[in-house]
Design an enzyme around this catalytic site. Structure first.
Site, PDB file in Angstrom:
ATOM      1  N   CYS A   1      14.015  -1.980 -10.343  1.00 43.45           N
ATOM      2  CA  CYS A   1      14.190  -1.997  -8.899  1.00 43.45           C
ATOM      3  C   CYS A   1      15.258  -2.827  -8.240  1.00 43.45           C
ATOM      4  O   CYS A   1      15.832  -2.375  -7.271  1.00 43.45           O
ATOM      5  CB  CYS A   1      12.868  -2.279  -8.246  1.00 43.45           C
ATOM      6  SG  CYS A   1      12.049  -0.711  -7.950  1.00 43.45           S
TER       7      CYS A   1
ATOM      8  N   ARG B   1      11.345  -6.233  -4.829  1.00 44.24           N
ATOM      9  CA  ARG B   1      11.483  -4.897  -5.402  1.00 44.24           C
ATOM     10  C   ARG B   1      10.827  -4.752  -6.770  1.00 44.24           C
ATOM     11  O   ARG B   1      10.958  -3.711  -7.418  1.00 44.24           O
ATOM     12  CB  ARG B   1      12.966  -4.564  -5.565  1.00 44.24           C
ATOM     13  CG  ARG B   1      13.631  -4.349  -4.264  1.00 44.24           C
ATOM     14  CD  ARG B   1      15.123  -4.204  -4.431  1.00 44.24           C
ATOM     15  NE  ARG B   1      15.662  -3.830  -3.175  1.00 44.24           N
ATOM     16  CZ  ARG B   1      15.972  -2.588  -2.802  1.00 44.24           C
ATOM     17  NH1 ARG B   1      15.872  -1.599  -3.650  1.00 44.24           N
ATOM     18  NH2 ARG B   1      16.404  -2.343  -1.608  1.00 44.24           N
TER      19      ARG B   1
ATOM     20  N   TRP C   1      10.692  -3.258 -11.783  1.00 40.70           N
ATOM     21  CA  TRP C   1       9.368  -2.701 -11.563  1.00 40.70           C
ATOM     22  C   TRP C   1       9.256  -1.543 -12.541  1.00 40.70           C
ATOM     23  O   TRP C   1       9.993  -0.571 -12.466  1.00 40.70           O
ATOM     24  CB  TRP C   1       9.226  -2.210 -10.122  1.00 40.70           C
ATOM     25  CG  TRP C   1       7.834  -1.785  -9.776  1.00 40.70           C
ATOM     26  CD1 TRP C   1       6.775  -2.589  -9.470  1.00 40.70           C
ATOM     27  CD2 TRP C   1       7.343  -0.448  -9.706  1.00 40.70           C
ATOM     28  NE1 TRP C   1       5.661  -1.844  -9.225  1.00 40.70           N
ATOM     29  CE2 TRP C   1       5.971  -0.531  -9.358  1.00 40.70           C
ATOM     30  CE3 TRP C   1       7.894   0.810  -9.907  1.00 40.70           C
ATOM     31  CZ2 TRP C   1       5.162   0.598  -9.205  1.00 40.70           C
ATOM     32  CZ3 TRP C   1       7.088   1.936  -9.755  1.00 40.70           C
ATOM     33  CH2 TRP C   1       5.743   1.827  -9.405  1.00 40.70           C
TER      34      TRP C   1
ATOM     35  N   ASN D   1      18.633   0.821 -11.401  1.00 42.07           N
ATOM     36  CA  ASN D   1      17.471   0.983 -10.521  1.00 42.07           C
ATOM     37  C   ASN D   1      17.303   2.475 -10.275  1.00 42.07           C
ATOM     38  O   ASN D   1      18.194   3.098  -9.699  1.00 42.07           O
ATOM     39  CB  ASN D   1      17.736   0.224  -9.204  1.00 42.07           C
ATOM     40  CG  ASN D   1      16.775   0.622  -8.106  1.00 42.07           C
ATOM     41  OD1 ASN D   1      15.658   1.060  -8.381  1.00 42.07           O
ATOM     42  ND2 ASN D   1      17.208   0.480  -6.860  1.00 42.07           N
ATOM     43  N   GLY D   2      16.190   3.060 -10.721  1.00 44.35           N
ATOM     44  CA  GLY D   2      15.981   4.492 -10.509  1.00 44.35           C
ATOM     45  C   GLY D   2      15.333   5.132 -11.725  1.00 44.35           C
ATOM     46  O   GLY D   2      14.823   4.432 -12.610  1.00 44.35           O
TER      47      GLY D   2
ATOM     48  N   GLU E   1      -5.965   1.617   6.338  1.00 46.88           N
ATOM     49  CA  GLU E   1      -5.073   0.472   6.144  1.00 46.88           C
ATOM     50  C   GLU E   1      -5.856  -0.754   5.674  1.00 46.88           C
ATOM     51  O   GLU E   1      -5.419  -1.491   4.779  1.00 46.88           O
ATOM     52  CB  GLU E   1      -4.337   0.174   7.457  1.00 46.88           C
ATOM     53  CG  GLU E   1      -3.502  -1.101   7.467  1.00 46.88           C
ATOM     54  CD  GLU E   1      -2.381  -1.125   6.439  1.00 46.88           C
ATOM     55  OE1 GLU E   1      -2.117  -0.085   5.812  1.00 46.88           O
ATOM     56  OE2 GLU E   1      -1.784  -2.199   6.241  1.00 46.88           O
TER      57      GLU E   1
ATOM     58  N   LYS F   1      -5.228  -2.888   2.131  1.00 46.29           N
ATOM     59  CA  LYS F   1      -4.989  -4.334   2.002  1.00 46.29           C
ATOM     60  C   LYS F   1      -5.878  -4.925   0.921  1.00 46.29           C
ATOM     61  O   LYS F   1      -5.438  -5.707   0.087  1.00 46.29           O
ATOM     62  CB  LYS F   1      -5.284  -5.071   3.310  1.00 46.29           C
ATOM     63  CG  LYS F   1      -4.301  -4.938   4.458  1.00 46.29           C
ATOM     64  CD  LYS F   1      -2.895  -5.301   4.147  1.00 46.29           C
ATOM     65  CE  LYS F   1      -2.226  -4.030   3.791  1.00 46.29           C
ATOM     66  NZ  LYS F   1      -0.877  -3.773   3.930  1.00 46.29           N
TER      67      LYS F   1
ATOM     68  N   GLU G   1      -4.814  -3.809  -2.593  1.00 44.67           N
ATOM     69  CA  GLU G   1      -3.522  -4.307  -3.049  1.00 44.67           C
ATOM     70  C   GLU G   1      -3.587  -5.721  -3.591  1.00 44.67           C
ATOM     71  O   GLU G   1      -2.973  -6.032  -4.601  1.00 44.67           O
ATOM     72  CB  GLU G   1      -2.526  -4.330  -1.880  1.00 44.67           C
ATOM     73  CG  GLU G   1      -1.925  -3.008  -1.534  1.00 44.67           C
ATOM     74  CD  GLU G   1      -0.893  -3.140  -0.420  1.00 44.67           C
ATOM     75  OE1 GLU G   1       0.242  -2.709  -0.608  1.00 44.67           O
ATOM     76  OE2 GLU G   1      -1.252  -3.682   0.660  1.00 44.67           O
TER      77      GLU G   1
ATOM     78  N   HIS H   1     -21.003  13.360   2.815  1.00 43.63           N
ATOM     79  CA  HIS H   1     -20.709  14.598   2.085  1.00 43.63           C
ATOM     80  C   HIS H   1     -20.267  14.303   0.650  1.00 43.63           C
ATOM     81  O   HIS H   1     -19.333  14.908   0.148  1.00 43.63           O
ATOM     82  CB  HIS H   1     -19.656  15.418   2.836  1.00 43.63           C
ATOM     83  CG  HIS H   1     -20.139  15.930   4.158  1.00 43.63           C
ATOM     84  ND1 HIS H   1     -21.025  16.976   4.280  1.00 43.63           N
ATOM     85  CD2 HIS H   1     -19.903  15.519   5.431  1.00 43.63           C
ATOM     86  CE1 HIS H   1     -21.295  17.200   5.557  1.00 43.63           C
ATOM     87  NE2 HIS H   1     -20.626  16.324   6.280  1.00 43.63           N
TER      88      HIS H   1
ATOM     89  N   LYS I   1       7.518  -4.706  -3.428  1.00 41.79           N
ATOM     90  CA  LYS I   1       7.500  -4.664  -1.964  1.00 41.79           C
ATOM     91  C   LYS I   1       8.113  -3.367  -1.445  1.00 41.79           C
ATOM     92  O   LYS I   1       7.598  -2.729  -0.555  1.00 41.79           O
ATOM     93  CB  LYS I   1       8.285  -5.868  -1.436  1.00 41.79           C
ATOM     94  CG  LYS I   1       8.452  -5.930   0.075  1.00 41.79           C
ATOM     95  CD  LYS I   1       7.144  -6.256   0.752  1.00 41.79           C
ATOM     96  CE  LYS I   1       7.289  -6.321   2.266  1.00 41.79           C
ATOM     97  NZ  LYS I   1       5.969  -6.243   2.905  1.00 41.79           N
TER      98      LYS I   1
END
Lengths: 606, 606
Positions: free
Chosen positions: B2, B27, B74, B100-101, B483, B487, B490, B506, B601
């Site tokens: 990254c 990254r 990463w 990176n990629g 969200e 959190k 993560e 359900h 990140k």
């Protein structure tokens, strides 16, 4: 609080109630109870926590009567113990009530009218029965008027199906409903009420609808219907053609396995029902016209039906060119997005009784918007109240975790999309050789269910120990991942999540530990490589990876290979190994596959 | 893979690389490495698994040079160990490459050209550097031509930012990119390359863009740009105004807590930047015109940004009457729904570098559709390439789990919706007193962050032990639940799921066991009662329930009460306790709050 049944005018009342409750067990099995009485003042109340079989075991020979009510519960208020089980009764033991639904303002009613009254349970239902008693005893009202007064006090956002008995009028069932389903069953010399037709099918095939905001009085020889203002109403009965023996699991250990195995037959049945001898799909032209005149299809569903809708939306967009969005019933009911000017609503519900979806349909009907219900149950509430119905022809689905209804829903959506696309002269639909594909799929399903031992071994190796797991995929494979994860959750209690595979790295990948199972669904040419990259990212972090892959995309070390079919139809095959993985994981853990904890087959509360 | 950085023409090369990598650690931080050399033939390669600090500790005084490249990784292919760390090099130790990629066709290149070559790592990157060497040594090509040949062989769906060094041309960085970000930094007497401007900010504030499919040759005193066919190109540089010291965590133990606490200040900053003295929102009229001319807003985001988009969509629909839908970047990139005739695209990305979103933007630009990026980083890739940019003014966000960028995204969406609604003369927008509300919200955020001890106690009581948890809510509270759950996932590794509260029954309710935490977000009048009913359903099954409730809807036994604000803006407050619950859960477990395992990140691969 989910399944209710009542009978009056038959000395087999106890067994009629028990048989009815067994057929209603799909609506919940946290606790069950019956109340029966006779003309001579004898009466009996028996309740047990857990399954109907617990209740049945507790019945002694002296428990009998000419009339009674019964209930099987899915707990909403209060823990699922015996005290909270229905029927509930007034403190003077005169009134007995079974209830399916939720009274939103029960706390307020309790505070306003029942100060000082002692309550045995934590339920909203007990408030209602105590309130009826209060009005009869303290206000000297007759029972009917007391009940009417209570019904008017219940807030309109509440839901209920009630059957009330008064010891002093032992042959009478006082019955009313709002939102929750309830039908009258007309028998020879006696009468019944029940949450669905199936609960009365051993006694009759003739039924009468009850509408919201009616008070219905059921006696052995007559049924009267009144509106809340006292106006009497007449109503015709209708007959339903159902085969009570289709719901037998035969030599299978669980209904779920039987229903997984029935999927090829369901596909063939759908071909037979929906295609003519020229291989053209047969769908009512009125329905196609209503859809063709709309500018947007809104698919509404909950749980597995919502997942089937996600697949259908792609078909309506790609084969018909009609913008289509899919919405969770309980969300859409209370907050609609900006709607198009000519909306068409498509409801998906196996049982046709899902309360969340019905809440939406009531709103849709207020606007006179056209609607279609795709359901397994003819004459179910959603079927009766929508403009059009298409049936799934999947036969009774008994296991709580839906399998054959999901694949039937997708197949019926495909048939409808093909028919609509042709009606609109779309090339994509004309070139879509659906009848042939469904035949291939039936054979493909068969080949997957024939390899049960391999899938059982994978379940044992990958899923028997971990507490969490992921299904990943892109596009239509993501939609299948959601359904696959739900199966695993529902019956094996593994906390599984279905994820768009590209989205995993934006946070959720933090949950990947050594040996966390990550199962990739790979059936789409365009995204197969990307999903494999995402799978490698999880493998780099220690995940135990497993793949379900279309044959032409398969690599040497893939785990489960499924036959090649049209890219829009791959879910019909890719979901089958996922159903079996969930089944064998649950079985391996010694769980009750068909009746997982906390759940009910048909969710008739919001 | 990254973050990359390179420098040539400076004897402080090692420390310049290390400082740059530290700024790029957001990254990825699975492993790191540098390669440096000088004119006299000395060179050094140092790599370590784990954080940059591990690499730094491994550097001895003799490691120095005039030029070099560095990488923080990463992991996408291969486990994150030292062997797989970058730089990778050819077997003759002549060529060194950072990347990176993802090279999609690396297996194919390996099989076609590199039969018999021994590989040290499992990475796609090593294939590329060995391939360059092969063309130079076996085919007698010069380095530039060899690299050009390799770049042409890489499949177009691949992504890369490359910096290559050749021992025999020690002062030269060979640089190219496709999809992945890369910039040149122009310094006094030396030059740099880096994944973002921040990685070079200690050395320069003057930069030059690199476009996809260019080969850039960076020497100490000049930079040349060529297209793959050899055409030379000229390009102007640009300056960026950034404050390197804003990224200091001061006395805070973790950046995340500092960033949570900064949210009231960010709200005030946004009021200051976006409102004039008449309390009117200031947004470029060209942007409003472009949006007003569109018939549908498509919001594109990943992870937390996607969640912020869900809130924004409601605002654009309710305040502006413009149909708005929200899409996960990685899904939209490969399968669009039927689009409206005049689409407008709104990209949400804290870093402005999210590869999944950029993939969509490239497609959008091919159609010349108007677009807006809302981002925290001026001149970032998504900012440069979209038609319009609105900044978040949140200051650098360093913690991997986004907090202040999420609330800033929502506030900027609200400002834009207010401005657009007024531009369209919508009553709802004119009556929306946003400036005043944002002031109230800043104070409300402050009061919540002031009650940290209470929230820490709740985190310890409810969340320290369980492996799973649920956040539930309806409508906008559901969006916040997604969200809030992210959190928790993560940074504390609790398998949390955000659920539409009506949907839980359900299927997923099967996962509720004794003491499973279920946290309800309740801020909307219309659905508060329904969510409470759903919460009771989980409590009936033993869940440990916890509530985050708007003051006017609060009951006596609620846990966390937040101030009342407009119903559309409640997420700005309801998310703050959820951020703190996640923070204290992670802290209590002794985890690295700012740098959770497996994550980066800014996600610059698809």
């Amino acid at each position: 609080m989910c399944g209710i049944v009542g009978v009056t005018g038959n000395d087999r009342s106890v067994s009629i109630l028990i048989d009815g409750l067994k057929r209603l067990e799909y609506r919940g099995y946290d606790s069950a109870g019956i109340y029966v009485n006779d003309e001579k003042g004898h009466d009996y109340l028996v309740k047990r926590s857990g399954r109907i079989s617990n209740l049945e075991a507790a019945l002694t020979p002296e428990v009998k009567g000419l009339a009674g009510i019964g209930h099987t519960r899915w707990a909403t208020h209060g823990v699922p113990n015996e005290t909270n089980a229905h029927p509930h009764y007034s403190n003077d033991e005169r009134f007995y009530l079974v209830h399916n639904g939720v009274i939103e303002n029960y706390q307020q009613l309790k505070e306003e009218y029942l100060k000082g009254v002692e309550f045995k349970s934590q339920t909203d239902t007990e408030v209602i029965v105590q309130l009826v008693d209060k009005f009869v005893v303290d206000y000297k009202m007759d029972t009917k008027d007391a009940l009417l007064k209570v019904l008017r006090l219940i807030s309109p956002d509440s839901s209920y199906a009630f059957a009330l008995m008064d010891r002093e009028q032992p042959d009478t069932l006082f019955v009313a409903k709002n939102k929750s389903p309830l039908l009258v069953g007309l028998c020879q010399g006696y009468n019944m009420v029940g949450s669905d037709a199936m609960s009365m099918i051993d006694e009759t095939n003739e039924f009468m609808e009850i509408n919201d905001h009616e008070l219905v009085i059921v006696k052995p020889d007559n049924v009267t219907i009144e509106e809340f203002d006292g106006t009497e109403k007449k109503r015709d009965s209708f007959k339903v053609d159902m085969d009570p023996s289709a719901a037998d699991k035969g030599t299978y250990p669980f209904y779920m396995l039987k229903e997984i195995d029935e999927q090829p037959a369901v596909m063939r049945k759908l071909v037979q029902e929906y295609f003519d001898s020229d291989d053209q799909p047969q769908v009512s032209e009125k329905l196609l016209q209503a859809m063709a005149e709309s500018d947007h299809i809104y698919i509404i569903g909950a749980g597995t039906s919502y997942h089937a809708g996600l697949i259908g939306a792609r078909m309506f967009e790609k084969l018909c060119g009609v913008p289509t969005t899919v919405h969770i019933s309980s969300e859409f009911a209370y907050e609609q997005p900006l709607l198009s000017s000519k909306p068409f609503f498509l409801f998906l519900s196996q049982s046709g009784e899902t309360a969340d979806s019905r809440e939406v349909l009531v709103h849709v009907n207020e606007h006179n918007w056209p609607s279609l219900t795709i359901t397994n149950v003819d004459k179910s509430t959603l079927s009766r109240e929508a403009t059009f119905t298409l049936l799934l022809y999947a036969g009774p689905e008994i296991a709580v975790a839906s399998t054959k209804a999901y694949t039937a829903q997708i197949a019926v959506e495909a048939i409808l999309a093909k028919a609509l696309g042709e009606y609109l002269s779309r090339d994509a639909a004309q070139n879509f050789d659906l009848k042939h594909q469904l035949g291939t799929i039936a054979n493909g399903m068969q080949s997957i269910t024939d390899s049960k031992e391999d899938i059982e071994a994978l379940a044992s190796r990958y899923l028997s120990k971990p507490r969490n797991a992921f299904y990943i995929g892109r596009g239509i494979d993501w939609s299948v991942s959601l359904e696959a994860a739900l199966k695993l959750k529902e019956i094996s209690y593994v906390q599984a999540e279905g994820f768009a595979s590209g989205e995993l790295k934006h946070g959720t990948i933090a949950l990947i530990e050594n040996q966390t199972p990550v199962i990739a669904v790979i059936t789409q040419d365009r995204t197969a490589g990307l999903t494999r990259s995402n799978l490698e990212e999880t493998q780099s972090r220690g995940a135990a990876v497993l793949t379900i892959v279309s044959r032409h995309l398969a690599h040497e070390d893939d785990n489960i290979i499924i036959p090649d079919v049209d890219e829009l139809l791959t879910p019909l095959l890719s979901v089958v190994p996922a159903q079996l993985l969930a089944y064998y994981t649950s079985l391996g853990k010694g769980l009750d596959v068909d009746k997982p904890r906390n759940l009910a087959k048909s969710v008739t509360v919001q």
